[in-house]
Design a protein around this motif. Structure first.
Motif, PDB file in Angstrom:
ATOM      1  N   SER A 156      11.456 -20.929 -36.732  1.00  0.00           N
ATOM      2  CA  SER A 156      11.191 -22.247 -36.165  1.00  0.00           C
ATOM      3  C   SER A 156      12.221 -22.581 -35.090  1.00  0.00           C
ATOM      4  O   SER A 156      13.419 -22.341 -35.249  1.00  0.00           O
ATOM      5  CB  SER A 156      11.237 -23.315 -37.262  1.00  0.00           C
ATOM      6  N   GLY A 157      11.735 -23.129 -33.988  1.00  0.00           N
ATOM      7  CA  GLY A 157      12.616 -23.518 -32.895  1.00  0.00           C
ATOM      8  C   GLY A 157      13.045 -22.389 -31.990  1.00  0.00           C
ATOM      9  O   GLY A 157      13.850 -22.602 -31.079  1.00  0.00           O
ATOM     10  N   VAL A 158      12.528 -21.185 -32.203  1.00  0.00           N
ATOM     11  CA  VAL A 158      12.877 -20.017 -31.393  1.00  0.00           C
ATOM     12  C   VAL A 158      11.665 -19.601 -30.582  1.00  0.00           C
ATOM     13  O   VAL A 158      10.548 -19.536 -31.096  1.00  0.00           O
ATOM     14  CB  VAL A 158      13.356 -18.845 -32.281  1.00  0.00           C
ATOM     15  N   SER A 159      11.871 -19.311 -29.299  1.00  0.00           N
ATOM     16  CA  SER A 159      10.780 -18.897 -28.428  1.00  0.00           C
ATOM     17  C   SER A 159      10.233 -17.538 -28.850  1.00  0.00           C
ATOM     18  O   SER A 159      10.982 -16.674 -29.313  1.00  0.00           O
ATOM     19  CB  SER A 159      11.266 -18.828 -26.978  1.00  0.00           C
ATOM     20  N   ASP A 160       8.920 -17.348 -28.692  1.00  0.00           N
ATOM     21  CA  ASP A 160       8.333 -16.064 -29.061  1.00  0.00           C
ATOM     22  C   ASP A 160       8.592 -14.974 -28.021  1.00  0.00           C
ATOM     23  O   ASP A 160       8.453 -13.788 -28.301  1.00  0.00           O
ATOM     24  CB  ASP A 160       6.820 -16.204 -29.299  1.00  0.00           C
ATOM     25  N   VAL A 161       8.999 -15.362 -26.805  1.00  0.00           N
ATOM     26  CA  VAL A 161       9.304 -14.397 -25.739  1.00  0.00           C
ATOM     27  C   VAL A 161      10.669 -14.722 -25.142  1.00  0.00           C
ATOM     28  O   VAL A 161      10.965 -15.887 -24.854  1.00  0.00           O
ATOM     29  CB  VAL A 161       8.242 -14.424 -24.619  1.00  0.00           C
ATOM     30  N   THR A 162      11.507 -13.702 -24.978  1.00  0.00           N
ATOM     31  CA  THR A 162      12.803 -13.882 -24.330  1.00  0.00           C
ATOM     32  C   THR A 162      12.993 -12.790 -23.280  1.00  0.00           C
ATOM     33  O   THR A 162      12.533 -11.657 -23.455  1.00  0.00           O
ATOM     34  CB  THR A 162      13.962 -13.803 -25.339  1.00  0.00           C
ATOM     35  N   HIS A 163      13.679 -13.141 -22.188  1.00  0.00           N
ATOM     36  CA  HIS A 163      13.974 -12.193 -21.121  1.00  0.00           C
ATOM     37  C   HIS A 163      15.466 -12.247 -20.823  1.00  0.00           C
ATOM     38  O   HIS A 163      16.060 -13.323 -20.740  1.00  0.00           O
ATOM     39  CB  HIS A 163      13.186 -12.530 -19.852  1.00  0.00           C
ATOM     40  N   GLU A 164      16.067 -11.077 -20.650  1.00  0.00           N
ATOM     41  CA  GLU A 164      17.478 -10.982 -20.316  1.00  0.00           C
ATOM     42  C   GLU A 164      17.657  -9.976 -19.183  1.00  0.00           C
ATOM     43  O   GLU A 164      16.972  -8.949 -19.138  1.00  0.00           O
ATOM     44  CB  GLU A 164      18.310 -10.516 -21.520  1.00  0.00           C
ATOM     45  N   THR A 165      18.599 -10.251 -18.295  1.00  0.00           N
ATOM     46  CA  THR A 165      18.925  -9.301 -17.238  1.00  0.00           C
ATOM     47  C   THR A 165      20.435  -9.200 -17.113  1.00  0.00           C
ATOM     48  O   THR A 165      21.154 -10.192 -17.286  1.00  0.00           O
ATOM     49  CB  THR A 165      18.288  -9.713 -15.896  1.00  0.00           C
ATOM     50  N   THR A 166      20.928  -7.979 -16.827  1.00  0.00           N
ATOM     51  CA  THR A 166      22.361  -7.716 -16.760  1.00  0.00           C
ATOM     52  C   THR A 166      22.659  -6.833 -15.556  1.00  0.00           C
ATOM     53  O   THR A 166      21.959  -5.848 -15.313  1.00  0.00           O
ATOM     54  CB  THR A 166      22.859  -7.016 -18.036  1.00  0.00           C
ATOM     55  N   MET A 167      23.713  -7.186 -14.830  1.00  0.00           N
ATOM     56  CA  MET A 167      24.207  -6.368 -13.734  1.00  0.00           C
ATOM     57  C   MET A 167      25.660  -6.029 -14.049  1.00  0.00           C
ATOM     58  O   MET A 167      26.447  -6.919 -14.386  1.00  0.00           O
ATOM     59  CB  MET A 167      24.117  -7.118 -12.417  1.00  0.00           C
ATOM     60  N   GLN A 168      26.017  -4.738 -13.970  1.00  0.00           N
ATOM     61  CA  GLN A 168      27.383  -4.365 -14.320  1.00  0.00           C
ATOM     62  C   GLN A 168      27.820  -3.121 -13.549  1.00  0.00           C
ATOM     63  O   GLN A 168      26.991  -2.341 -13.064  1.00  0.00           O
ATOM     64  CB  GLN A 168      27.507  -4.098 -15.820  1.00  0.00           C
ATOM     65  N   LEU A 169      29.152  -2.955 -13.458  1.00  0.00           N
ATOM     66  CA  LEU A 169      29.757  -1.773 -12.878  1.00  0.00           C
ATOM     67  C   LEU A 169      30.301  -0.904 -14.003  1.00  0.00           C
ATOM     68  O   LEU A 169      30.941  -1.409 -14.924  1.00  0.00           O
ATOM     69  CB  LEU A 169      30.881  -2.151 -11.924  1.00  0.00           C
ATOM     70  N   LYS A 170      30.055   0.398 -13.926  1.00  0.00           N
ATOM     71  CA  LYS A 170      30.552   1.330 -14.932  1.00  0.00           C
ATOM     72  C   LYS A 170      31.416   2.371 -14.230  1.00  0.00           C
ATOM     73  O   LYS A 170      30.976   3.038 -13.297  1.00  0.00           O
ATOM     74  CB  LYS A 170      29.385   2.009 -15.654  1.00  0.00           C
ATOM     75  N   TYR A 171      32.659   2.485 -14.716  1.00  0.00           N
ATOM     76  CA  TYR A 171      33.610   3.427 -14.126  1.00  0.00           C
ATOM     77  C   TYR A 171      33.977   4.492 -15.165  1.00  0.00           C
ATOM     78  O   TYR A 171      34.362   4.172 -16.286  1.00  0.00           O
ATOM     79  CB  TYR A 171      34.874   2.704 -13.656  1.00  0.00           C
ATOM     80  N   SER A 172      33.849   5.751 -14.806  1.00  0.00           N
ATOM     81  CA  SER A 172      34.199   6.871 -15.682  1.00  0.00           C
ATOM     82  C   SER A 172      35.399   7.608 -15.109  1.00  0.00           C
ATOM     83  O   SER A 172      35.495   7.787 -13.888  1.00  0.00           O
ATOM     84  CB  SER A 172      33.012   7.837 -15.814  1.00  0.00           C
ATOM     85  N   PHE A 173      36.320   8.028 -15.996  1.00  0.00           N
ATOM     86  CA  PHE A 173      37.496   8.750 -15.510  1.00  0.00           C
ATOM     87  C   PHE A 173      37.912   9.782 -16.542  1.00  0.00           C
ATOM     88  O   PHE A 173      37.363   9.842 -17.637  1.00  0.00           O
ATOM     89  CB  PHE A 173      38.644   7.774 -15.220  1.00  0.00           C
TER      90      PHE A 173
END
Length: 264
Positions: free
Chosen positions: A247-264
């Motif tokens: 109850s009180g929670v949407s049946d559809v959710t959308h999320e987007t993420t932008m990030q930098l990944k550094y490997s060393f």
């Protein structure tokens, strides 16, 4: 495991984790398809945070991803525990565990067995336990034969699992036990060239076998653009759907993420 490989694992763990949401679907595809050395390997995450002054805060986070594999078997294990207090009042207390055994019968077919347990009481989830089996097959494979050539692969899966849920909704404790089908597809593609753009997409659909109007679904897509050999720009999209949310929670959710990944 080589030292620089362990460093990469630890740094990646601080940026990107397995998707674990209460009442949601856990996507293990990226870790399942990742290449690793035979034997034991993985990473451990530890977070300690405290604050005193006008407000007193304490936060503890513990997580791990430990796996063992050879040519025939792969055993994947995730654990996380997150705890937080604010002015002496408990504000967060989450537990998650997932273990999966994958047996490769041929290069294109594998069987899977898994268990999962989670608690997120501050979101109303007192307990959720899963036990399931599945069959997975690779229906498309294009190896990279040269640096100038693109590569890709796709997997399809079919399974069934038992779901036991104890949750609180509108102040009432509810207990459910369901059997759900698990239908999923996973695609990977990498363009040609030294700085090749790579993409992936995963789709899960999990209907209740006894009630087909009760359906959960997850769509995740990712694009990784290399800026240099060590630095990558990543964009992620996640959409979830639950035909019968709390109850009180949407049946559809959308999320987007932008990030930098550094490997060393």
């Amino acid at each position: 495991m080589r030292r620089h490989t362990l460093v990469n694992f630890l740094f990646a763990a601080s940026l990107v984790g397995i998707t674990t949401q209460s009442f949601a679907i856990t996507n293990i595809e990226k870790e399942r398809t990742a290449q690793s050395e035979d034997g034991w390997n993985g990473h451990i995450r530890l977070k300690l945070d405290g604050k005193k002054g006008n407000n007193e805060e304490a936060e503890l986070g513990l997580g791990s991803h430990i796996r063992w594999n050879n040519q025939k078997f792969k055993w994947l294990n995730w654990y996380s525990r997150d705890y937080e207090r604010n002015n002496g009042i408990l504000t967060n207390d989450e537990t998650f565990f997932h273990s999966r055994l994958i047996q490769n019968h041929q290069q294109v077919i594998a069987t899977e067995y898994f268990i999962q347990y989670e608690e997120v009481p501050f979101s109303g989830l007192k307990r959720r336990a899963l036990q399931g089996i599945g069959l997975r097959w690779r229906n498309w494979y294009k190896p990279q034969t040269d640096q100038k050539h693109s590569s890709g692969e796709s997997y399809q899966g079919l399974g069934i699992f038992n779901e036991q849920v104890r949750e609180v909704d509108l102040g009432h404790t509810q207990v459910e036990q369901n059997y759900r089908a698990n239908l999923y597809s996973h695609w990977l593609y990498q363009h040609s060239g030294e700085k090749a753009v790579s993409t992936s997409a995963t789709l899960y659909i999990q209907p209740n076998i006894a009630d087909t109007e009760d359906v959960k679904a997850l769509l995740q897509a990712q694009v990784s653009v290399p800026i240099s050999m060590q630095l990558h720009l990543q964009w992620k999209l996640q959409s979830t759907w639950d035909s019968r949310p709390p109850s009180g929670v949407s049946d559809v959710t959308h999320e987007t993420t932008m990030q930098l990944k550094y490997s060393f």
